[in-house]
Each structure stands twice: as C-alpha cells, then as structure tokens.
Scaffold this active site. Structure first.
Site, PDB file in Angstrom:
ATOM      1  N   GLU A 175       0.825  -1.207   0.000  1.00 44.72           N
ATOM      2  CA  GLU A 175       0.000   0.000   0.000  1.00 44.72           C
ATOM      3  C   GLU A 175       0.861   1.261   0.000  1.00 44.72           C
ATOM      4  O   GLU A 175       0.918   2.003   0.987  1.00 44.72           O
ATOM      5  CB  GLU A 175      -0.976  -0.053   1.168  1.00 44.72           C
ATOM      6  CG  GLU A 175      -1.950  -1.228   1.030  1.00 44.72           C
ATOM      7  CD  GLU A 175      -2.893  -1.385   2.212  1.00 44.72           C
ATOM      8  OE1 GLU A 175      -3.085  -0.397   2.949  1.00 44.72           O
ATOM      9  OE2 GLU A 175      -3.431  -2.492   2.399  1.00 44.72           O
ATOM     10  N   HIS A 377     -17.325 -10.468   7.164  1.00 43.27           N
ATOM     11  CA  HIS A 377     -16.024  -9.830   7.347  1.00 43.27           C
ATOM     12  C   HIS A 377     -15.255 -10.505   8.480  1.00 43.27           C
ATOM     13  O   HIS A 377     -15.801 -10.727   9.556  1.00 43.27           O
ATOM     14  CB  HIS A 377     -16.188  -8.340   7.654  1.00 43.27           C
ATOM     15  CG  HIS A 377     -14.883  -7.607   7.726  1.00 43.27           C
ATOM     16  ND1 HIS A 377     -14.404  -7.028   8.866  1.00 43.27           N
ATOM     17  CD2 HIS A 377     -13.943  -7.381   6.771  1.00 43.27           C
ATOM     18  CE1 HIS A 377     -13.225  -6.461   8.625  1.00 43.27           C
ATOM     19  NE2 HIS A 377     -12.936  -6.666   7.364  1.00 43.27           N
ATOM     20  N   HIS A 378     -13.998 -10.841   8.179  1.00 50.23           N
ATOM     21  CA  HIS A 378     -13.090 -11.397   9.174  1.00 50.23           C
ATOM     22  C   HIS A 378     -11.814 -10.566   9.187  1.00 50.23           C
ATOM     23  O   HIS A 378     -11.050 -10.587   8.220  1.00 50.23           O
ATOM     24  CB  HIS A 378     -12.715 -12.845   8.831  1.00 50.23           C
ATOM     25  CG  HIS A 378     -13.831 -13.819   8.996  1.00 50.23           C
ATOM     26  ND1 HIS A 378     -13.868 -15.036   8.325  1.00 50.23           N
ATOM     27  CD2 HIS A 378     -14.954 -13.786   9.755  1.00 50.23           C
ATOM     28  CE1 HIS A 378     -14.959 -15.692   8.671  1.00 50.23           C
ATOM     29  NE2 HIS A 378     -15.633 -14.956   9.536  1.00 50.23           N
ATOM     30  N   GLU A 379     -11.576  -9.829  10.246  1.00 48.09           N
ATOM     31  CA  GLU A 379     -10.320  -9.100  10.405  1.00 48.09           C
ATOM     32  C   GLU A 379      -9.434  -9.839  11.401  1.00 48.09           C
ATOM     33  O   GLU A 379      -9.816 -10.025  12.555  1.00 48.09           O
ATOM     34  CB  GLU A 379     -10.575  -7.671  10.887  1.00 48.09           C
ATOM     35  CG  GLU A 379      -9.318  -6.879  11.195  1.00 48.09           C
ATOM     36  CD  GLU A 379      -8.329  -6.868  10.033  1.00 48.09           C
ATOM     37  OE1 GLU A 379      -7.222  -7.417  10.194  1.00 48.09           O
ATOM     38  OE2 GLU A 379      -8.685  -6.310   8.977  1.00 48.09           O
ATOM     39  N   HIS A 457      -8.155  -8.709   1.851  1.00 50.60           N
ATOM     40  CA  HIS A 457      -7.471  -7.427   2.020  1.00 50.60           C
ATOM     41  C   HIS A 457      -6.194  -7.628   2.831  1.00 50.60           C
ATOM     42  O   HIS A 457      -6.094  -8.561   3.626  1.00 50.60           O
ATOM     43  CB  HIS A 457      -8.382  -6.410   2.680  1.00 50.60           C
ATOM     44  CG  HIS A 457      -9.341  -5.788   1.715  1.00 50.60           C
ATOM     45  ND1 HIS A 457      -9.502  -4.427   1.584  1.00 50.60           N
ATOM     46  CD2 HIS A 457     -10.169  -6.350   0.795  1.00 50.60           C
ATOM     47  CE1 HIS A 457     -10.396  -4.172   0.645  1.00 50.60           C
ATOM     48  NE2 HIS A 457     -10.819  -5.329   0.150  1.00 50.60           N
ATOM     49  N   GLU A 458      -5.239  -6.748   2.600  1.00 47.15           N
ATOM     50  CA  GLU A 458      -3.868  -6.966   3.075  1.00 47.15           C
ATOM     51  C   GLU A 458      -3.405  -8.367   2.644  1.00 47.15           C
ATOM     52  O   GLU A 458      -2.998  -9.175   3.455  1.00 47.15           O
ATOM     53  CB  GLU A 458      -3.745  -6.793   4.598  1.00 47.15           C
ATOM     54  CG  GLU A 458      -4.043  -5.401   5.100  1.00 47.15           C
ATOM     55  CD  GLU A 458      -5.541  -5.119   5.185  1.00 47.15           C
ATOM     56  OE1 GLU A 458      -5.959  -4.011   4.791  1.00 47.15           O
ATOM     57  OE2 GLU A 458      -6.278  -6.013   5.630  1.00 47.15           O
ATOM     58  N   GLU A 476      -7.239  -6.873  -2.348  1.00 41.30           N
ATOM     59  CA  GLU A 476      -6.808  -5.483  -2.302  1.00 41.30           C
ATOM     60  C   GLU A 476      -5.397  -5.450  -2.903  1.00 41.30           C
ATOM     61  O   GLU A 476      -5.239  -5.566  -4.097  1.00 41.30           O
ATOM     62  CB  GLU A 476      -6.847  -4.977  -0.862  1.00 41.30           C
ATOM     63  CG  GLU A 476      -6.693  -3.488  -0.723  1.00 41.30           C
ATOM     64  CD  GLU A 476      -6.661  -3.068   0.725  1.00 41.30           C
ATOM     65  OE1 GLU A 476      -7.107  -1.952   1.016  1.00 41.30           O
ATOM     66  OE2 GLU A 476      -6.161  -3.837   1.574  1.00 41.30           O
ATOM     67  N   GLU A 482      -9.859   3.966   0.451  1.00 42.99           N
ATOM     68  CA  GLU A 482      -9.855   4.436   1.834  1.00 42.99           C
ATOM     69  C   GLU A 482      -8.726   5.420   2.123  1.00 42.99           C
ATOM     70  O   GLU A 482      -8.823   6.263   3.017  1.00 42.99           O
ATOM     71  CB  GLU A 482      -9.792   3.247   2.808  1.00 42.99           C
ATOM     72  CG  GLU A 482      -8.470   2.513   2.859  1.00 42.99           C
ATOM     73  CD  GLU A 482      -8.380   1.396   1.842  1.00 42.99           C
ATOM     74  OE1 GLU A 482      -7.526   0.508   2.030  1.00 42.99           O
ATOM     75  OE2 GLU A 482      -9.160   1.399   0.868  1.00 42.99           O
TER      76      GLU A 482
END
Length: 678
Positions: A175, A377-379, A457-458, A476, A482
C-alpha cells in the site's frame, strides 16, 4: 608430437565447443528465448529482433546441498506446442486462448549429488513464463532448504529505461504510492514490476501460480540487473520443500506499447484449471456497506454510541441495496474484538460472537427476504493462529445464515503476521513469505468447502490463482479508496492511471470506487479526499476490474445525485470481453468491456493531473448493430481541485464505424454505456 599438441589444443578450447544454445519462439515468432549454458545456465529474451532481457542467470542454492547452476551444461531438451481454449466462470473475458511453444531444458553436472535440474519455458505471443523443476536425487532427496534463488532479469540501458514501482518488504505491504524513476534508481521492489525500454517496448516482471513458495521480489543489482529476492521465513530460510519440487512461474510480459500489456492473459494461462467443479455459487455482483462512514468518522468499528455495525443500521443499508438492485451489504465491526486499537487486537478477535447490538439471524433473514445477502467480514489484525483456530466455525456460521462472500483482513502494524508455532512460540512472518502463501490458500480452500468466496485485504499478491480457485474472487493489494479519507497524502491523480499497468496486471482489485462527496473534509489540493472528478469515479468501475464492485459512499450521497448514480446501477461486474484501447502508464487509460452473455458495451477512460482530449475508435462494437451511447463526462469547467462535480450526461446514436472525442478534465474521466438498439 602432433597428436599431443592436438589434445592440448582441444582442451584449451573445449569450453567454447561444449557450450550449448537452444531457442524457442512465440507462436507469432516475435519473441525469441535463447537458453545457454556458457559458464552458468542463462537465458535471454529478444522481441521484434531487439533485446528485451539480456543474458540472465538461472539457478538455485541450498542450505545443505551444492548449488544448481555454476558449471551445469544442457544435456537434454524437449519441445511441445499447445493451442487450446478454456472458459473463465467469471472474469475480464469468458473465453481464453492458451497458445504457446514450450521448451524443457535439462541441465546436468558430472558429480555424485545435486547434479541435475530442469527449467521449463512457455513462450506466448504476449510474453514468457519459466519455472524450475528439480527432481528427487542424491543430496536433494529429503527436506530441502532453499537459501538463494539466482534468477536474474538483466535489463540493458538502465539509464534510459523508465520504471513504475513500489518498495517491497516494508511495513505497509503493497500500500504505497507508485514511484516513476529510471531503472538505474530502482531499489528493492514488488512485482508486477513494469518498465519501458528506450525503444518504447513495455515489459512487466511478475510470477504465476505462487503455491507453497515464497513470494518473489526484485533486488536491484549492478547496472540494469534485477535479481529474484524471495521473502524469507522468520529464521532467514527462503523456502522449505521436500524432494521433487517445482517453483512458481517467473513471468515477463512483453508488448510493443503500454496498451498491449493490458490485453495479456499470460498470468492466468500459467495457472492450473479450476479445482472447483461446480462454480454456480460464486456470484459476481455489486455491493454497498457499512464502511465508508467509519473512514470519514461518522461511525466506529468498535462498540458504543457511534457503532456502525448494528442491526438497525444494517437493515437500513439492506433497504437501500434492495431499492437499487445491489446484491450485498458488507458489515465491518460486528464481532467482538474491535474496541480499542483494533489493528493490534489479533489475540482477542472472536469470529462467531457478535456485539449485543448486532443480530446476525434477524439481519440475514431480513436481507434474504429482499434478495440481499450479508457480506461477511473477518479481520485477523495480523494474528493468523487465532483466526485459523476459529476459521471453520466462522465459515459454518456464515453458511448457516446464507452468506456467500467474506472480506478478510490481515492488517498488521509493522508489516508482519503473528503466528504461534508448534512449541507455543510467537513467530513473525511476512505477508508474502512461504508460511503466509500457504495460510492464505488454506483460507480459500476451506471457504470453498462452505461455498464462500473470499475477498482478501492486506493480501499476498495475486498470481492468477483465481483460475484454480475461482472463489478467490478479489483482493486489495494496493492503495485503495480508503486512503482518500485519511491517507495524508491521499492517492494522487496519477494513481489510477498507473494501477492498470502494474498492480492490475496480476488480477482483480477491490478498489472500492464510487465516492460522490468529495468535500467531506473540504475541497482543495492538500485535503484528504479523492483527487478526482466525479466522472472519473464512474470511469473506475470499468477501468479497475473486479467481479465484485462496491458503491462505497454513503447512501444519502447517491440519492442526492441519482442521474450520475445511474451509471453505477447499470454497469456490470462480469464481462464477455475486455479490450484496452488507449493508454500510457501514469498518464491515461481507456478500457472497453462487453457485458457477459449480453450485447451492451461499457467504456471507461481517465487521466492523471493533466487535462487531455482522447479520440477513441468504437471499432470494438458489433458491426451489425447500432447503439445508444449514454455518456457521463467532465463538464467544461470541471477540475479535481475545486470543481469536481460538474458533469455532462448526454446521449448519442453510434456504430462501430464511429469514434468519440472525450475531453477529460484534470484528474477527470468519462464513463459510457453503449446500449444495443437492434
């Protein structure tokens, strides 16, 4: 005496006599790969009778075995030609041609152990792929530790070669804002790594089918040489394998111009066919979400008075989605673990227990009655052991409630993932090391068991594995929308004019376009906000490909501008065909895409900070039809700094014989639907 002199003479020149060189060409003959064993195994690439990659080293080194490389000679070759077609269940196009000439080269050395290896080359019209295939043999017949991959990509005239790149192995993963420099000034970079030679030819180095191996970065060496630099384990070992292994494909896409890179299928063609027989549950679609409000400060991920992930708020978003035809609502912050500094809360995230104000059963039943699914969603917050221990139960819960897509997150402050090894010791691993390569894929395979698609993501970078596992539906892997809320600096106007030629060469990106309110922190050149016009936000739906596209802004901002919102409602996310029709890296780009199994075409064009006018041929349209061009473009006085909203919406009747002239404002764009009339 003559006989003795003859023997001595033969010995002195034997290395030259024994050096072998073999070639393989692309089907159209424009790309030539030459493989040589002079001193050390090497290869070179010529394109259109000019050098593209000069002689570059091949080989591997190990912890407990001798090098495969120096002194090895070509002892055998095998050739093959393939010309076939296959279909993507979803993608930029439905039908893909797989056409290449193949050369398998065996290198050997007369010694007792570690004495042979193969390099397989596949040469397409749009580039090449090669990989190492190391058979089981004495010295390489048990557990193997790779300590160095010697692969090089030697680029001539580095002072005259322009490169677009982001740094590798940094705290922020992929990023970063892209840099544009001469190749001589490149340091340590991620792939895809795209560059333009002095003669105008464009190349991009990447890899395909990254499975059970470390990700390849590129380390700048002396002159124009770029060396493979594999991302290590915590202990410095690069890759751990067992006897009889292959590496991922090292790829070089080649084109006479920038646009040619965008029309390449090379990465997909180097991956294995789908391992998922029934893909009917994998659903390309558009979604909205309780997400942007967190980024602009209206809601919070954590619990409390401003908590975004509540039952009532989710139902409100589901009402909006049903009203306008969106198939999903993403909800972040619903499960225990988001309070406090959530990006450092990986140990306490719970993936099956919701906050008290979020009733998953009531929400999903409400949504399904309206034709809208919850997007899960899983963070992980960088603790993958905690996630692994709960992953199956989490997928079971989602399947029970009709969830078909899950966004996963691997935010990790400092850039490394935390895992707990078999001895209970915490180890820190890079996102693109071998451990995480396997961990991401474990997530995809387990999700498929429960008919769930994953938007990572990430992530680890895309290497075309969506062909093999089509439920890996998006990622991502670059600076997304964002960053325009708090990036300081936000993404510059050139960012989305670079992404198609770099990050997007690897596969779909969940960029989350569609910001309609540019002034949530005020307008201006130095404000955290999208540095684009409104028309450019619409163009992103065609330019930045993803089979799942988000309308990322708040519902009220769309309902305040329904005429512009109509393009987001109309544009598909799955395509029959895609064609890049114009572009220069970092300056501008234009894509045309045909809807899957339909007649309508869509076009997106955008520019960097420079206003420009593009005249685009419409010869991609069906020559037997006429179309109504529904055009959304920058107004005459539009500019991204203080007048981003001015837009002209107009209609014209056109055919494939026509062209359109599109004036693009500073950081502006145009989005067009070509609706078939007959």
């Amino acid at each position: 005496m003559k006989k003795i002199l003859l023997v001595i003479t033969t010995c002195l020149i034997s290395p030259l006599l024994l050096a072998k060189s073999v070639q393989v060409k692309s089907p159209d003959g424009n790309i030539v790969v030459t493989v040589n064993d002079d001193k050390t195994p090497n290869y070179r690439i010529d394109f259109n009778n000019e050098g593209a990659i000069e002689a570059s080293r091949l080989g591997l080194r190990f912890q407990k075995a001798a090098e495969l490389g120096l002194g090895f000679a070509i002892t055998d070759t095998q050739r093959n030609t393939v010309d076939s077609n296959w279909q993507l269940p979803w993608g930029e196009r439905k039908n893909v041609r797989d056409h290449y000439n193949e050369l398998l080269v065996t290198f050997s050395l007369d010694r007792q152990s570690a004495n042979t290896f193969n390099v397989r080359f596949k040469v397409f019209n749009d580039g090449i792929g090669f990989r190492y295939e190391v058979p089981s043999q004495p010295g390489l017949d048990g557990n193997i530790a790779i300590t160095n991959e010697l692969t090089e990509f030697n680029v001539g005239q580095p002072e005259q070669t322009t490169a677009w790149w982001i740094p590798s192995r940094g705290w922020n993963r992929y990023e970063y804002i892209y840099q544009t420099t001469k190749l001589i000034d490149v340091d340590h970079v991620h792939t895809p790594f795209t560059f333009k030679l002095a003669n105008g030819h464009h190349l991009s180095i990447h890899e395909a089918a990254l499975v059970d191996y470390a990700g390849m970065t590129l380390q700048k060496q002396r002159g124009g040489s770029l060396k493979a630099d594999l991302t290590p384990w915590y202990d410095g070992i690069l890759v751990r394998k067992t006897a009889g292994f292959t590496t991922p494909w090292r790829t070089v896409q080649v084109s006479k111009d920038a646009v040619g890179l965008l029309n390449s299928d090379l990465i997909l063609n180097l991956n294995e066919p789908s391992k998922i027989e029934d893909t009917s549950w994998i659903e390309p679609s558009k979604y909205v979400g309780i997400w942007w409000g967190m980024h602009v400060g209206e809601n919070t991920w954590g619990s409390g008075d401003k908590h975004g992930a509540t039952t009532s708020e989710t139902k409100r978003y589901m009402d909006f989605a049903a009203k306008y035809g969106f198939k999903g609502v993403l909800v972040e912050g619903w499960n225990i673990g988001w309070d406090g500094q959530w990006y450092d809360n990986g140990d306490v995230f719970n993936f099956t227990k919701a906050y008290d104000d979020f009733n998953i059963k009531a929400i999903t039943e409400y949504g399904l009655a309206k034709g809208v699914r919850l997007v899960g969603h899983h963070e992980t917050s960088g603790n993958v052991t905690n996630y692994r221990n709960q992953m199956e139960d989490a997928f079971k819960l989602y399947q029970q409630h009709g969830v078909r897509q899950v966004k996963t997150g691997y935010v990790a402050d400092g850039g490394k993932i935390k895992r707990i090894d078999e001895n209970g010791i915490a180890r820190m691993e890079w996102h693109d090391g071998q451990f995480m390569s396997n961990e991401y894929l474990y997530n995809i395979k387990l999700a498929a068991k429960y008919q769930i698609s994953i938007n990572t993501h990430e992530p680890i970078k895309d290497t075309g594995l969506r062909r093999t596992y089509p439920n890996w539906i998006a990622r991502e892997g670059a600076r997304g929308q964002e960053y325009n809320a708090w990036g300081s600096p936000p993404n510059p106007p050139s960012h989305t004019a670079i992404l198609p030629f770099t990050r997007m060469l690897s596969g779909p990106m969940d960029f989350t376009p569609g910001t309609f309110d540019m002034a949530f922190k005020g307008l201006g050149a130095d404000t955290d906000r999208p540095q684009t016009t409104l028309a450019k936000q619409l163009a992103l739906y065609v330019v930045i490909y993803s089979p799942i596209q988000m309308a990322s802004d708040l519902p009220r901002n769309y309902e305040a501008n329904l005429p512009a919102f109509q393009f987001i409602l109309d544009v598909p996310t799955d395509w029959q065909e895609s064609k890049a029709i114009a572009g220069e890296v970092g300056k501008y780009v234009a894509f045309a895409r045909q809807e899957r199994d339909g007649d309508d075409w869509y076009l997106g064009a955008l520019t960097n900070e420079d206003a420009r006018t593009l005249t685009l041929s419409l010869d991609f349209l069906d020559k037997t039809k006429r179309y109504q061009a529904q055009i959304y473009r920058d107004g005459e006085k539009a500019n991204w700094v203080d007048n981003p909203y001015e837009m002209i919406i107009e209609q014209k009747e056109v055919s494939a014989a026509d062209s359109l002239t599109l004036p693009l404002a500073t950081s502006g764009g145009a989005a067009i639907r070509f609706k078939a009339l007959n």
